[in-house]
Design an enzyme around this catalytic site. Structure first.
Site, PDB file in Angstrom:
ATOM      1  N   HIS A  59       0.875  -1.178   0.000  1.00  0.00           N
ATOM      2  CA  HIS A  59       0.000   0.000   0.000  1.00  0.00           C
ATOM      3  C   HIS A  59       0.907   1.221   0.000  1.00  0.00           C
ATOM      4  O   HIS A  59       1.563   1.503   1.002  1.00  0.00           O
ATOM      5  CB  HIS A  59      -0.908   0.000   1.230  1.00  0.00           C
ATOM      6  CG  HIS A  59      -1.850  -1.169   1.255  1.00  0.00           C
ATOM      7  ND1 HIS A  59      -3.075  -1.153   0.631  1.00  0.00           N
ATOM      8  CD2 HIS A  59      -1.722  -2.400   1.798  1.00  0.00           C
ATOM      9  CE1 HIS A  59      -3.674  -2.332   0.804  1.00  0.00           C
ATOM     10  NE2 HIS A  59      -2.876  -3.105   1.508  1.00  0.00           N
ATOM     11  N   ARG A  61      -0.194   4.261  -0.761  1.00  0.00           N
ATOM     12  CA  ARG A  61      -1.040   5.343  -0.235  1.00  0.00           C
ATOM     13  C   ARG A  61      -1.224   6.549  -1.148  1.00  0.00           C
ATOM     14  O   ARG A  61      -2.007   7.440  -0.826  1.00  0.00           O
ATOM     15  CB  ARG A  61      -0.524   5.843   1.129  1.00  0.00           C
ATOM     16  CG  ARG A  61      -0.443   4.751   2.197  1.00  0.00           C
ATOM     17  CD  ARG A  61      -1.792   4.246   2.597  1.00  0.00           C
ATOM     18  NE  ARG A  61      -1.716   3.341   3.737  1.00  0.00           N
ATOM     19  CZ  ARG A  61      -2.430   2.215   3.857  1.00  0.00           C
ATOM     20  NH1 ARG A  61      -3.290   1.882   2.901  1.00  0.00           N
ATOM     21  NH2 ARG A  61      -2.310   1.456   4.904  1.00  0.00           N
ATOM     22  N   ASP A 304       2.223  -6.906   2.305  1.00  0.00           N
ATOM     23  CA  ASP A 304       1.057  -6.144   2.775  1.00  0.00           C
ATOM     24  C   ASP A 304       1.523  -4.909   3.552  1.00  0.00           C
ATOM     25  O   ASP A 304       0.916  -4.514   4.556  1.00  0.00           O
ATOM     26  CB  ASP A 304       0.115  -7.000   3.620  1.00  0.00           C
ATOM     27  CG  ASP A 304      -1.269  -6.364   3.787  1.00  0.00           C
ATOM     28  OD1 ASP A 304      -1.519  -5.295   3.184  1.00  0.00           O
ATOM     29  OD2 ASP A 304      -2.087  -6.928   4.525  1.00  0.00           O
TER      30      ASP A 304
END
Lengths: 430, 316
Positions: A59, A61, A304
């Site tokens: 991620h 972002r 992750d």
């Protein structure tokens, strides 16, 4: 691309015999007797060379939560972690559910240039689970999206999941499922077990993951398409995937470093740095996940990597965000859990950290064995080094590492991405 | 003891010390001037993120009877609702010199976090956190049981206690199972299987789905509040069905041995888990529980904030 040759002097591919690897025009041009390679020399001091790691699950972002991470800081963290390619999940703001957003992410990754950032496209519009996003448009965009996921949310509607699996066959895409039955996990905070009952935290039962994995492998079989299971966290899911693979179903799976090491017992501290989704499970699950990764039932380690600003973790448990940093510690956790335990050797670790994830995600140019002619995506690692995790020194914008203060084995020293050094001596080059 | 976060943190000596101290302090309540000077100049903050007038008032009276300065900080909502965060609230209280923070919070573990995150120096008392624990409630229940069934002294060895109702969501049940076990009692939790936590068979208590089976064999029965809303999430089919199978009515009261008492932490749902005639019967000790709650909370604050001096003993 430089015309000059670079020589990795005295390096051990996969921990085997010492050689010189000569890199020229972005590819491995020669592998020769140690000391005989010609060009600009980087002394590798008999460290181990592995194909650059590929992370199917990060991620970054951006766009939307640049306070937690940007593609630039995330790329930097990835490079320092030995990665040459990362897949960036779609749960940004706006959601990566259009060609425009995935192209933006793709271009920002190319501009930074430290790793190849492959955007993951959302399966459904706005991750809403109701209407398919324009998967074809994302596939044919400049970003060439092949992995689609509503990660963070489960594609829980069986009919939508079936259609998504079918639709991506047109461009050999794969649906990466966040397997979480939503009705079984309302307000869920941690693994459901004896401890959740004692701590008074709402349980997230393993069956909520396993039931979706079971449903999805049956759907993948029925429509003959590719399913990838994100962050497998339970021994039960491993059993289902093992069964599906034995039947010839096109399913692949990943496990996170934290699920290979940490257990739910840490939640008793109520420290939200241990709050993650899927939750930390039991030691029996950890053992099963390691064994499944060793056996190849689970194909890949994927981080992750989930950066969160400090305030989203410096609070009471229920108020905290789910997720942990992973990019800069993944290799060390892999060494700790898989190499030092003897479950994997360097070749099989390279398979799980590079070859298979690149193949699953169609990460073009990545996941090649270290042979002449292969793209020069290389991580040079020191297996004997150990280091103390200090999140304040991370390249990531966030600090939410569950390993803070731990001494971890193994260190990434040099990294080459498409023949260019992205990391030398443990620091990024730009 | 610096904090009181979980009933499980108390060993039998610590628990008995609190009960014995509460027994001594109870005498203050019987006087015309209901006050001791012990905590004069100390500040106790009641930090309530959840509405609970009963518990808040009980702590307030307890602190005031010990002459502490009491600040009631009703923080509606929490960082979940984007109000001030627990951390900033804690830093504010720390800056104002709170010696003890009594916290009620809807998030399990919030008192633990307050005590261990390094935000404050003072003592933390858990006044109920989420579905985790409510240790002072367990202490006052133990005090009440001891008074009625063990002549007000010692532990509760051999005492048989049934806890009936929504065990899954009950912080009272969790604290009571831990504390009563420590004190030597044999606890049985009774509920429909949907209202028992996963893994309850590994708890230090017996488990039953059948209230009528258990009632003849206990010295006390503790009825827990069951929210009618539980039927919407399919925990129970209906209020009536729950009441028929697990409610304590006058017929079931007859199954209890003659000496057995009935407890309820309040507030009661009359007609749901307990019928009005049982609630008002001579076997029911709910009013005493409230009185004992003040003594227990006095004892906890007393022991956390300084312990008993010789002068105090003389004063008693």
């Amino acid at each position: 691309m430089t015309k000059q040759s670079t020589v990795l002097r005295g390096v051990r591919p996969y921990g085997e015999d010492v050689v010189d690897i000569v890199i020229r025009a972005g590819v491995i041009s020669e592998i020769v007797k140690a000391g005989s390679g010609a060009g600009q020399v980087i002394d590798a001091g008999e460290l181990i060379a592995l194909p650059g790691f590929v992370d199917l699950h990060t991620h970054l972002r951006e766009p939307g939560r640049e306070d937690a991470e940007t593609i630039e800081t995330g790329s930097r963290a990835a490079a320092l972690g030995g990665f040459t390619a990362v897949f960036a999940m779609a749960n940004t703001s706006p959601v990566a559910d259009t060609a425009g957003v995935v192209e933006q992410v793709w271009h920002l990754g190319q501009e930074t240039g430290l790793v190849d950032v492959f955007p993951v496209g959302a399966v459904t519009v706005g991750l809403g689970g109701e209407q398919l996003a324009e998967l074809g448009a994302m596939a044919t965009s400049a970003a060439q999206v092949r992995v689609f996921s509503d990660d963070g949310k489960c594609v829980h509607d069986a009919a939508i999941m079936r259609r998504a699996l079918e639709y991506v066959k047109a461009f050999d895409g794969v649906i990466a499922q966040h397997a979480q039955e939503p009705r079984l996990t309302v307000d869920a905070q941690m693994n459901e077990g004896l401890l959740s009952g004692q701590l008074g935290l709402t349980g997230w039962p393993g069956a909520a993951e396993e039931s979706i994995v079971a449903r999805d492998v049956l759907l993948a079989e029925h429509v003959d398409s590719r399913l990838h299971v994100c962050h497998v966290s339970t021994a039960g899911s491993v059993e289902v995937i093992k069964w599906a693979k034995a039947r010839g179903i096109k399913v692949t799976a990943e496990v996170t470093p934290h699920h290979l090491l940490l257990t739910e017992d840490l939640v008793a501290t109520y420290d939200p740095v241990y709050k993650v989704n899927p939750p930390l499970r039991t030691s029996a699950d950890v053992i099963a996940l390691r064994a499944a990764l060793a056996a190849g039932t689970i194909d890949a380690i994927a981080t992750d990597h989930a950066p969160h600003p400090h305030e989203d973790k410096d609070c009471e448990w229920a108020a905290a965000a789910f997720g942990m940093l992973g990019l800069q510690t993944a290799f060390s956790i892999a060494v700790l859990t898989m190499i030092n335990s003897g479950l994997l050797d360097w070749r099989t670790l390279a398979d799980r950290l590079s070859v298979r994830p690149a193949r699953i995600g169609h990460a073009v140019g990545h996941g090649h064995d270290l042979v002449v002619g292969a793209p020069a995506n290389i991580a040079v690692v020191d297996p004997a080094a150990s280091w103390v995790v200090e999140p304040a020194t991370f390249a990531s914008k966030s600090r939410n590492s569950p390993y803070s203060g731990m001494t971890l084995p193994g260190r990434v020293v040099h990294v080459f991405k498409s023949g260019e050094a992205s990391v030398t001596g443990g620091s990024t080059t730009c | 003891m610096r904090h009181l976060l979980s009933a499980g943190d108390l060993d039998v000596d610590a628990a008995c010390l609190i009960l014995d101290t509460a027994a001594q302090l109870a005498s203050v309540t019987d006087r015309s001037v209901k006050k001791l000077p012990t905590l004069r100049g100390r500040t106790v903050v009641n930090l309530f993120f959840e509405d609970s007038t009963r518990t808040r008032i009980s702590f307030e009276i307890a602190a005031k009877r010990l002459s502490a300065d009491v600040i009631n900080f009703a923080a509606k909502g929490s960082s979940v609702s984007k109000g001030e965060s627990l951390k900033d609230t804690a830093l504010t209280l720390e800056a104002m010199g709170a010696d003890a923070v009594v916290i009620r919070h809807s998030s399990s573990g919030a008192p633990h976090r307050l005590a261990t995150a390094g935000w404050i120096q003072g003592s933390v008392v858990n006044a109920g956190d989420g579905t985790h624990e409510h240790p002072t409630q367990a202490l006052l229940d133990a005090f009440t049981l001891r008074h009625h069934l063990r002549a007000g002294t010692g532990d509760l060895a051999g005492l048989r206690v049934a806890i009936v109702g929504d065990i899954l969501h009950s912080r009272v049940a969790r604290s009571n199972v831990l504390l009563l076990r420590t004190l030597g009692a044999q606890v049985t939790v009774i509920a429909p299987p949907t209202l028992l936590p996963y893994g309850v068979n590994d708890w230090p208590c017996a488990v039953s789905y059948d209230l009528d089976d258990v009632l003849p064999h206990v010295d006390a029965v503790m009825m827990l509040r069951v929210q009618a809303e539980r039927m919407h999430a399919a925990y129970i089919p209906s209020v009536n069905e729950y009441s028929r199978r697990y409610g304590l009515d006058i017929c079931r009261l007859g199954l209890l041995p003659p000496h057995a008492i009935v407890l309820h932490p309040g507030p009661m749902n009359r007609g749901m888990e307990i019928s009005a005639d049982v609630a008002d019967s001579a076997r029911a000790v709910m009013v005493e529980q409230v009185t004992n709650g003040v003594s227990i909370r006095m004892a906890v604050l007393y022991l956390l904030l300084g312990g008993m001096t010789d002068e105090d003993r003389k004063d008693l």
